[in-house]
Write a protein that holds these residues in place. Structure first.
Motif, PDB file in Angstrom:
ATOM      1  N   VAL A  73       0.761  -1.297  -0.066  1.00  0.00           N
ATOM      2  CA  VAL A  73       0.205  -0.040   0.035  1.00  0.00           C
ATOM      3  C   VAL A  73       0.937   1.165  -0.028  1.00  0.00           C
ATOM      4  O   VAL A  73       0.590   2.226  -0.647  1.00  0.00           O
ATOM      5  CB  VAL A  73      -1.136   0.145   0.999  1.00  0.00           C
ATOM      6  N   ASN A  74       1.912   1.257   0.916  1.00  0.00           N
ATOM      7  CA  ASN A  74       2.778   2.582   0.682  1.00  0.00           C
ATOM      8  C   ASN A  74       3.270   2.676  -0.704  1.00  0.00           C
ATOM      9  O   ASN A  74       3.780   3.648  -1.103  1.00  0.00           O
ATOM     10  CB  ASN A  74       3.944   2.180   1.780  1.00  0.00           C
ATOM     11  N   ALA A  75       3.808   1.569  -1.406  1.00  0.00           N
ATOM     12  CA  ALA A  75       4.303   1.495  -2.557  1.00  0.00           C
ATOM     13  C   ALA A  75       3.453   2.362  -3.539  1.00  0.00           C
ATOM     14  O   ALA A  75       4.096   3.203  -4.436  1.00  0.00           O
ATOM     15  CB  ALA A  75       4.572  -0.011  -3.228  1.00  0.00           C
ATOM     16  N   PHE A  76       2.163   2.038  -3.434  1.00  0.00           N
ATOM     17  CA  PHE A  76       1.335   3.009  -4.375  1.00  0.00           C
ATOM     18  C   PHE A  76       1.744   4.710  -4.229  1.00  0.00           C
ATOM     19  O   PHE A  76       1.452   5.221  -5.186  1.00  0.00           O
ATOM     20  CB  PHE A  76      -0.055   3.030  -4.003  1.00  0.00           C
ATOM     21  N   PHE A  77       2.332   5.235  -3.046  1.00  0.00           N
ATOM     22  CA  PHE A  77       2.554   6.506  -3.186  1.00  0.00           C
ATOM     23  C   PHE A  77       3.975   6.853  -2.932  1.00  0.00           C
ATOM     24  O   PHE A  77       4.444   7.921  -2.895  1.00  0.00           O
ATOM     25  CB  PHE A  77       2.025   7.125  -1.653  1.00  0.00           C
ATOM     26  N   GLU A  78       4.969   6.014  -3.647  1.00  0.00           N
ATOM     27  CA  GLU A  78       5.990   5.881  -3.727  1.00  0.00           C
ATOM     28  C   GLU A  78       6.391   6.129  -5.352  1.00  0.00           C
ATOM     29  O   GLU A  78       6.571   5.198  -5.903  1.00  0.00           O
ATOM     30  CB  GLU A  78       7.233   4.966  -2.992  1.00  0.00           C
ATOM     31  N   PRO A  79       6.675   7.264  -5.974  1.00  0.00           N
ATOM     32  CA  PRO A  79       6.841   7.432  -7.378  1.00  0.00           C
ATOM     33  C   PRO A  79       7.921   6.652  -7.867  1.00  0.00           C
ATOM     34  O   PRO A  79       7.572   5.969  -9.054  1.00  0.00           O
ATOM     35  CB  PRO A  79       7.372   9.106  -7.410  1.00  0.00           C
ATOM     36  N   GLU A  80       8.943   6.299  -7.161  1.00  0.00           N
ATOM     37  CA  GLU A  80      10.162   5.483  -7.668  1.00  0.00           C
ATOM     38  C   GLU A  80       9.815   4.113  -7.666  1.00  0.00           C
ATOM     39  O   GLU A  80      10.451   3.136  -8.205  1.00  0.00           O
ATOM     40  CB  GLU A  80      11.370   5.808  -7.017  1.00  0.00           C
ATOM     41  N   THR A  81       8.562   3.655  -7.009  1.00  0.00           N
ATOM     42  CA  THR A  81       8.212   2.202  -6.879  1.00  0.00           C
ATOM     43  C   THR A  81       7.216   1.866  -7.979  1.00  0.00           C
ATOM     44  O   THR A  81       6.182   2.632  -8.033  1.00  0.00           O
ATOM     45  CB  THR A  81       7.978   2.052  -5.435  1.00  0.00           C
ATOM     46  N   ASP A  82       7.222   0.748  -8.582  1.00  0.00           N
ATOM     47  CA  ASP A  82       6.134   0.040  -9.162  1.00  0.00           C
ATOM     48  C   ASP A  82       5.597  -0.817  -8.389  1.00  0.00           C
ATOM     49  O   ASP A  82       5.734  -2.012  -7.927  1.00  0.00           O
ATOM     50  CB  ASP A  82       6.679  -0.874 -10.437  1.00  0.00           C
TER      51      ASP A  82
END
Ligand code: CO8
Length: 260
Positions: free
Chosen positions: A215-224
């Motif tokens: 869920v956090n990854a959704f908000f991390e522009p560098e992460t797919d």
């Protein structure tokens, strides 16, 4: 590290952390931020069998009334950036903690206090809780992630309204906006937060940690985020808990998860 401000009560695998600066409405000073940083990057990682963490404020009036204004009223631009970066780093530790963290908001959650609540995974509000980002009253903007996380919870239009007007909202409106997960009578915030954690603790711990990561990854522009989900799904398949969960389903019994 000996904590001067945080009071940590560990019971049945749940750490209830109370920010104990009631006279200053639990405002986040440097010492409080250092202690939070230490817990979420060190002490909290070493607690065996930790199910989750509740964060709350001492007294009946405030969760946290903001960053401690007396400490930052004289900052220049470079010092301001360093101050904001430090705060963001600490709040990322909370947001990325491997166990669920629930804010039990027992009163004012303003400025850095609202930002702290938003960095937690879930929020329980008492009926008297008040949320707001009043920084523009001080000639500032939120510096601990508030401009970013507020949008995540309430959407761009309402976030702009709250951030530009500095209006405070009560618990009922916060619930309706999706800023909090539950509203309870005053005094029952911590108990409800523990109830959430006890329920989550019946689930597979590795899977819960992977949910937080994805869920956090959704908000991390560098992460797919989709790629992250594929990896995390594979990681879950390799756990004993997946075998146990699947076996328990077939055998019509409650799963006994070990967290590995
Ligand atoms: N910092 C320091 N002290 C505080 C704070 C604070 N944020 N909030 C309250 N206090 C203190 C008051 O100074 C007072 O102390 P004293 O008794 O010694 O005078 C005591 O707490 C009680 O407060 P009040 O007498 O004001 O209580 P009221 O019931 O009259 O009012 C309010 C309650 C409405 C919550 C009021 O205290 C208030 O408006 N507080 C400030 C709220 C605020 O503006 N918060 C945002 C701060 S800015 C911020 O958080 C930015 C985060 C990012 C920082 C990045 C830095 C670069």
């Amino acid at each position: 590290m000996h904590y001067e401000i945080l009071n940590i009560d560990l019971k049945n695998g749940i750490a209830v952390i109370t920010i104990n600066r009631e006279k200053a409405l639990n405002a986040l000073n440097t010492a409080t931020m250092s202690e939070l940083q230490h817990f979420f990057s060190d002490a909290g990682l070493k607690i065996d069998g930790l199910k989750g963490v509740v964060l709350t404020g001492a007294g009946e009036k405030a969760f946290v009334a903001g960053a401690d204004i007396t400490e930052f009223s004289q900052l220049d631009a470079d010092q301001g950036k360093a101050f904001a970066k430090r705060g963001q780093d600490v709040f990322f530790l909370i947001e990325r903690f491997h166990r669920p963290v629930v804010a039990a908001v027992n009163g004012f959650a303003l400025g850095g206090g609202c930002e702290l609540a938003m960095a937690c995974h879930l929020r329980v509000a008492g009926e008297k809780a008040r949320f707001g980002q009043p920084e523009v009253n001080l000639g500032l903007i939120p510096g601990y992630g508030g401009t970013q996380r507020m949008i995540q919870y309430v959407g761009k239009g309402k976030a702009l309204e709250l951030l530009m007007t500095a209006d405070m909202i009560g618990a009922a409106e916060a619930l309706q906006l999706g800023l909090v997960n539950a509203v309870v009578p005053a005094g029952e915030e911590v108990a409800k937060a523990i109830e959430f954690l006890e329920k989550i603790a019946t689930k597979a711990p590795v899977a819960v940690a992977k949910v937080i990561e994805c869920v956090n990854a959704f908000f991390e522009p560098e992460t797919d985020g989709f790629a992250k989900e594929i990896d995390a799904f594979g990681d879950c398949c390799a756990t004993d808990d997946f075998r146990e969960g699947a076996a328990a389903f077939v055998e019509k019994r409650k799963a006994d998860f070990k967290g590995r």
